[in-house]
Design a protein around this motif. Structure first.
Motif, PDB file in Angstrom:
ATOM      1  N   SER A   1      31.426 -14.822  -3.795  1.00 33.95           N
ATOM      2  CA  SER A   1      30.928 -12.883  -4.900  1.00 33.95           C
ATOM      3  C   SER A   1      31.874 -12.031  -4.369  1.00 33.95           C
ATOM      4  CB  SER A   1      29.431 -13.264  -5.546  1.00 33.95           C
ATOM      5  OG  SER A   1      28.596 -12.941  -3.705  1.00 33.95           O
ATOM      6  N   ILE A   2      32.156 -12.990  -2.874  1.00 34.65           N
ATOM      7  CA  ILE A   2      32.296 -10.633  -2.088  1.00 34.65           C
ATOM      8  C   ILE A   2      33.957 -11.365  -2.973  1.00 34.65           C
ATOM      9  CG2 ILE A   2      33.679 -10.413  -0.068  1.00 34.65           C
ATOM     10  CD1 ILE A   2      31.723 -11.708   1.624  1.00 34.65           C
ATOM     11  N   THR A   3      34.241  -9.698  -3.345  1.00 27.99           N
ATOM     12  CA  THR A   3      35.874  -9.769  -4.666  1.00 27.99           C
ATOM     13  C   THR A   3      36.583 -10.061  -3.298  1.00 27.99           C
ATOM     14  OG1 THR A   3      34.269  -8.222  -5.507  1.00 27.99           O
ATOM     15  CG2 THR A   3      36.911  -8.440  -5.568  1.00 27.99           C
ATOM     16  N   GLY A   4      37.971 -10.825  -4.694  1.00 28.87           N
ATOM     17  CA  GLY A   4      39.359 -11.282  -3.949  1.00 28.87           C
ATOM     18  C   GLY A   4      39.457 -12.081  -3.116  1.00 28.87           C
ATOM     19  N   THR A   5      38.040 -12.661  -2.440  1.00 27.14           N
ATOM     20  CA  THR A   5      38.168 -13.245  -0.968  1.00 27.14           C
ATOM     21  C   THR A   5      38.098 -14.813  -1.407  1.00 27.14           C
ATOM     22  OG1 THR A   5      36.401 -13.837  -1.196  1.00 27.14           O
ATOM     23  CG2 THR A   5      37.026 -11.940   0.474  1.00 27.14           C
ATOM     24  N   ARG A   6      38.091 -16.079  -1.162  1.00 22.28           N
ATOM     25  CA  ARG A   6      37.998 -18.053  -1.171  1.00 22.28           C
ATOM     26  C   ARG A   6      37.142 -17.911  -0.419  1.00 22.28           C
ATOM     27  NH1 ARG A   6      41.361 -20.088  -4.152  1.00 22.28           N
ATOM     28  NH2 ARG A   6      39.377 -22.158  -4.055  1.00 22.28           N
ATOM     29  N   PHE A   7      36.402 -18.906  -0.471  1.00 16.20           N
ATOM     30  CA  PHE A   7      35.303 -19.234  -0.019  1.00 16.20           C
ATOM     31  C   PHE A   7      35.695 -21.091  -0.241  1.00 16.20           C
ATOM     32  CE2 PHE A   7      31.528 -21.373   0.308  1.00 16.20           C
ATOM     33  CZ  PHE A   7      30.850 -21.283   1.382  1.00 16.20           C
ATOM     34  N   PHE A   8      35.383 -21.396   1.011  1.00 18.26           N
ATOM     35  CA  PHE A   8      35.632 -22.587   1.499  1.00 18.26           C
ATOM     36  C   PHE A   8      34.653 -23.702   2.030  1.00 18.26           C
ATOM     37  CE2 PHE A   8      39.992 -21.794   0.807  1.00 18.26           C
ATOM     38  CZ  PHE A   8      40.108 -21.913  -0.006  1.00 18.26           C
ATOM     39  N   ARG A   9      33.742 -24.129   1.659  1.00 21.69           N
ATOM     40  CA  ARG A   9      32.746 -25.077   2.295  1.00 21.69           C
ATOM     41  C   ARG A   9      32.599 -27.210   2.766  1.00 21.69           C
ATOM     42  NH1 ARG A   9      27.555 -27.223   2.365  1.00 21.69           N
ATOM     43  NH2 ARG A   9      27.067 -26.678   0.474  1.00 21.69           N
ATOM     44  N   TYR A  10      32.715 -27.004   3.786  1.00 27.45           N
ATOM     45  CA  TYR A  10      32.838 -28.887   3.827  1.00 27.45           C
ATOM     46  C   TYR A  10      31.876 -29.409   4.863  1.00 27.45           C
ATOM     47  CZ  TYR A  10      33.705 -33.569   3.647  1.00 27.45           C
ATOM     48  OH  TYR A  10      33.803 -34.949   3.603  1.00 27.45           O
ATOM     49  N   ALA A  11      30.572 -29.575   4.221  1.00 26.86           N
ATOM     50  CA  ALA A  11      29.251 -29.342   4.951  1.00 26.86           C
ATOM     51  C   ALA A  11      28.987 -28.375   5.257  1.00 26.86           C
ATOM     52  CB  ALA A  11      29.602 -31.227   6.404  1.00 26.86           C
ATOM     53  N   ASP A  12      28.603 -28.476   6.234  1.00 26.15           N
ATOM     54  CA  ASP A  12      28.165 -26.923   8.213  1.00 26.15           C
ATOM     55  C   ASP A  12      29.722 -26.337   8.241  1.00 26.15           C
ATOM     56  OD1 ASP A  12      29.435 -29.587   9.547  1.00 26.15           O
ATOM     57  OD2 ASP A  12      27.788 -29.367  11.282  1.00 26.15           O
ATOM     58  N   ASP A  13      31.194 -26.521   7.707  1.00 31.28           N
ATOM     59  CA  ASP A  13      32.736 -25.867   8.033  1.00 31.28           C
ATOM     60  C   ASP A  13      32.666 -24.993   6.655  1.00 31.28           C
ATOM     61  OD1 ASP A  13      32.416 -27.462  10.651  1.00 31.28           O
ATOM     62  OD2 ASP A  13      33.570 -29.397   9.516  1.00 31.28           O
ATOM     63  N   LEU A  14      33.052 -24.277   7.905  1.00 31.16           N
ATOM     64  CA  LEU A  14      32.637 -22.450   6.055  1.00 31.16           C
ATOM     65  C   LEU A  14      34.693 -22.281   6.738  1.00 31.16           C
ATOM     66  CD1 LEU A  14      29.361 -22.727   6.960  1.00 31.16           C
ATOM     67  CD2 LEU A  14      29.157 -21.072   5.491  1.00 31.16           C
ATOM     68  N   LEU A  15      34.567 -21.768   6.025  1.00 26.68           N
ATOM     69  CA  LEU A  15      36.831 -21.058   5.794  1.00 26.68           C
ATOM     70  C   LEU A  15      36.967 -20.148   4.882  1.00 26.68           C
ATOM     71  CD1 LEU A  15      39.103 -20.369   7.189  1.00 26.68           C
ATOM     72  CD2 LEU A  15      39.507 -22.186   5.675  1.00 26.68           C
ATOM     73  N   VAL A  16      36.576 -18.652   5.323  1.00 25.21           N
ATOM     74  CA  VAL A  16      36.546 -17.414   4.600  1.00 25.21           C
ATOM     75  C   VAL A  16      38.412 -17.220   4.428  1.00 25.21           C
ATOM     76  CG1 VAL A  16      35.990 -15.157   3.622  1.00 25.21           C
ATOM     77  CG2 VAL A  16      34.539 -16.954   4.078  1.00 25.21           C
ATOM     78  N   LEU A  17      38.972 -17.061   3.711  1.00 25.10           N
ATOM     79  CA  LEU A  17      40.716 -16.278   3.278  1.00 25.10           C
ATOM     80  C   LEU A  17      39.680 -14.907   2.352  1.00 25.10           C
ATOM     81  CD1 LEU A  17      42.507 -19.131   2.381  1.00 25.10           C
ATOM     82  CD2 LEU A  17      41.544 -18.200   4.800  1.00 25.10           C
ATOM     83  N   SER A  18      40.480 -13.668   2.963  1.00 29.81           N
ATOM     84  CA  SER A  18      40.197 -12.680   2.387  1.00 29.81           C
ATOM     85  C   SER A  18      41.273 -11.835   2.559  1.00 29.81           C
ATOM     86  CB  SER A  18      39.785 -11.606   2.889  1.00 29.81           C
ATOM     87  OG  SER A  18      39.131 -10.729   2.861  1.00 29.81           O
ATOM     88  N   PRO A  19      42.013 -10.896   1.324  1.00 35.70           N
ATOM     89  CA  PRO A  19      43.368  -9.604   1.623  1.00 35.70           C
ATOM     90  C   PRO A  19      43.014  -8.879   3.059  1.00 35.70           C
ATOM     91  CG  PRO A  19      42.170 -10.066   0.062  1.00 35.70           C
ATOM     92  CD  PRO A  19      41.030 -10.303   0.590  1.00 35.70           C
ATOM     93  N   ASP A  20      41.537  -8.447   2.757  1.00 31.79           N
ATOM     94  CA  ASP A  20      41.688  -7.210   3.584  1.00 31.79           C
ATOM     95  C   ASP A  20      40.653  -7.405   4.697  1.00 31.79           C
ATOM     96  OD1 ASP A  20      39.179  -7.015   2.242  1.00 31.79           O
ATOM     97  OD2 ASP A  20      40.368  -6.292   0.359  1.00 31.79           O
ATOM     98  N   ALA A  21      39.997  -6.684   5.465  1.00 33.27           N
ATOM     99  CA  ALA A  21      39.364  -6.521   6.310  1.00 33.27           C
ATOM    100  C   ALA A  21      37.833  -6.513   6.257  1.00 33.27           C
ATOM    101  CB  ALA A  21      39.200  -5.582   7.536  1.00 33.27           C
ATOM    102  N   ASP A  22      37.834  -5.393   5.458  1.00 33.37           N
ATOM    103  CA  ASP A  22      36.671  -5.343   4.689  1.00 33.37           C
ATOM    104  C   ASP A  22      35.581  -7.011   3.894  1.00 33.37           C
ATOM    105  OD1 ASP A  22      34.709  -3.125   3.504  1.00 33.37           O
ATOM    106  OD2 ASP A  22      35.069  -4.126   1.630  1.00 33.37           O
TER     107      ASP A  22
END
Length: 466
Positions: A227-248
């Motif tokens: 739900s974080i605006t502008g980010t892409r989130f990927f979860r595979y089991a217990d591995d999480l990755l978030v890609l965001s365009p800004d530090a916020d």
């Protein structure tokens, strides 16, 4: 608004039990040792299949009468690449019902799971889809990209039973038989070194139901992160990755993750935590490792260091297994031909090897890294031929061009064939090898007078020679 709660009568059909049984019976196709494994009842899959239709009918009637109950599992302690894990192996009847529950609930709850969750889904997801989506997102988004990587420490054994049961009450009728089966899967009994115990925490790692319960446990985490605006989130089991365009966005994702870890009574694996920014200044040398691949700042995708070594080891171990044959060859050219033949078989005949190598070749775009593997393979072949280790001088005695004429395979060339659709998937490679009597991947070889091992009758599984 809470969804309509699920019940056993609403989900269960006899045909679903038989569909699950078909999936269970296919285990010997790819790993015969799993079919021979036994649990607390000391019976293998072939013991169960000897009277398969009768056993399936008995399980169906017990399920219809709400009389089926999970027996205790057998705890097996294993070491997977340095990681100690406890596998819980149930009798085959329980494994079948566990798979049935996984299929029924995974399909019914599919629309409630996040589209950013890729593991243990009904269909259309998986690690392949996850890695493809990550690479596509990095190529489409401009720099900088703020990255947050997290890994849940000891996830399956750390799941809190009370929290999980409360989550299940939102989807399953608490007084229904379906909820009772799930409760037994959570408060599971097991035997460890001769002593019987009941789990007070965690889900039985190694069962199909545990994978479903793990996804349900992290539902709220998935919703909050995506739900974080502008980010892409990927979860595979217990591995999480978030890609965001800004530090916020990066900071917000880290806060949500920590908040959910406290709420779910889980902990983060600090050794795998990573917060970084891709700016493009480092090119191919910058990036991050995730799910076995190295995603670079310049948009390319390569093998991580451990996967690079893993592919080399597939060839190295194959050469070691044929050490006696090398000793029987007198000339370097003869040994070189043998090494080339073995390398070809690694890429074309071993189902496991083909699946591993072709999987990574589909994703890797860095051909320079694959050329390094090709060069290493040529040097390894020459080291086996001349029995003196990796030396560049061997190429003067047996040039690279001559090795290619012998049939030395190229990973660069194989990658191009895969990407252009000229090589079939590893499953069809396995199918084409079934008629080869030397192929070791088959679990059973039926007598000529007998029915095929996997015919329409499950009892045929037990009528094979071993």
């Amino acid at each position: 608004m809470s969804p309509k709660r699920l019940s056993w009568s609403r989900l269960y059909r006899e045909v679903e039990l038989y569909k699950s049984a078909v999936r269970l019976y296919t285990k010997p196709l790819f790993n015969g040792r799993k079919a021979h494994s036994s649990s607390s009842d000391a019976k293998s899959l072939f013991d169960f299949a000897r009277h398969g239709l009768r056993n399936l009918d008995a399980i169906h009637h017990r399920l219809m009468q709400r009389a089926f109950h999970f027996r205790e599992a057998l705890a097996l302690h294993r070491n997977f690449n340095g990681k100690r894990r406890t596998l819980y192996v149930y009798p085959w009847e329980e494994r079948l019902v566990s798979l049935l529950l996984y299929r029924l609930l995974n399909r019914a709850l599919d629309r409630h799971f996040s589209g950013s969750s890729y593991a243990y889904r009904w269909r259309g997801f998986g690690v392949d889809s996850c890695q493809t989506s990550i690479a596509l997102t990095l190529r489409q988004r401009g720099l900088p990209v703020h990255v947050i990587k997290r890994d849940i420490s000891n996830f399956f054994p750390s799941i809190d039973h009370d929290i999980l049961l409360e989550q299940l009450r939102h989807f399953v009728e608490p007084d229904d038989y379906l909820f009772e089966l799930l409760r037994q899967s959570i408060h599971f009994s097991f035997r460890d070194e001769g002593e019987s115990s009941t789990a007070v925490r965690g889900v039985p790692f190694g069962t199909a139901t545990a994978c479903l319960l793990a996804n349900i446990y992290l539902m709220n985490l998935d919703r909050r992160l995506e739900s974080i605006t502008g980010t892409r989130f990927f979860r595979y089991a217990d591995d999480l990755l978030v890609l965001s365009p800004d530090a916020d966005g990066q900071r917000r994702a880290a806060e949500i993750f920590q908040s959910e870890m406290r709420a779910l009574r889980l902990t983060s694996n600090t050794r795998h935590e990573s917060d970084l920014v891709l700016t493009g200044a480092n090119g191919a040398s910058g990036g991050f490792r995730h799910l076995g691949l190295q995603f670079r700042e310049d948009g390319s995708v390569g093998l991580s260091r451990d996967k690079f070594r893993k592919i080399r080891n597939l060839f190295r171990f194959a050469f070691r297994r044929h050490g006696r044959r090398f000793q029987q060859r007198q000339s370097p050219h003869s040994r070189a031909r043998l090494a080339v033949d073995i390398a070809q078989r690694v890429l074309t005949q071993g189902v496991r090897n083909v699946a591993i190598i072709d999987y990574y070749l589909r994703h890797v775009t860095d051909e320079g890294q694959l050329r390094q593997l090709d060069q290493w393979l040529a040097e390894e072949v020459l080291s086996r031929a001349f029995e003196g280790g990796h030396k560049k001088s061997y190429f003067r005695q047996l040039p690279f061009r001559e090795l290619r004429k012998m049939g030395l395979p190229s990973l660069v060339h194989r990658r191009r064939l895969i990407r252009h659709g000229h090589i079939e998937s590893s499953f069809f490679v396995w199918k084409s090898r079934q008629t080869n009597p030397r192929y070791g991947g088959r679990a059973a070889r039926p007598l000529p007078s007998e029915a095929p091992v996997f015919s329409q009758s499950p009892e045929a599984v037990a009528k094979s020679t071993w």
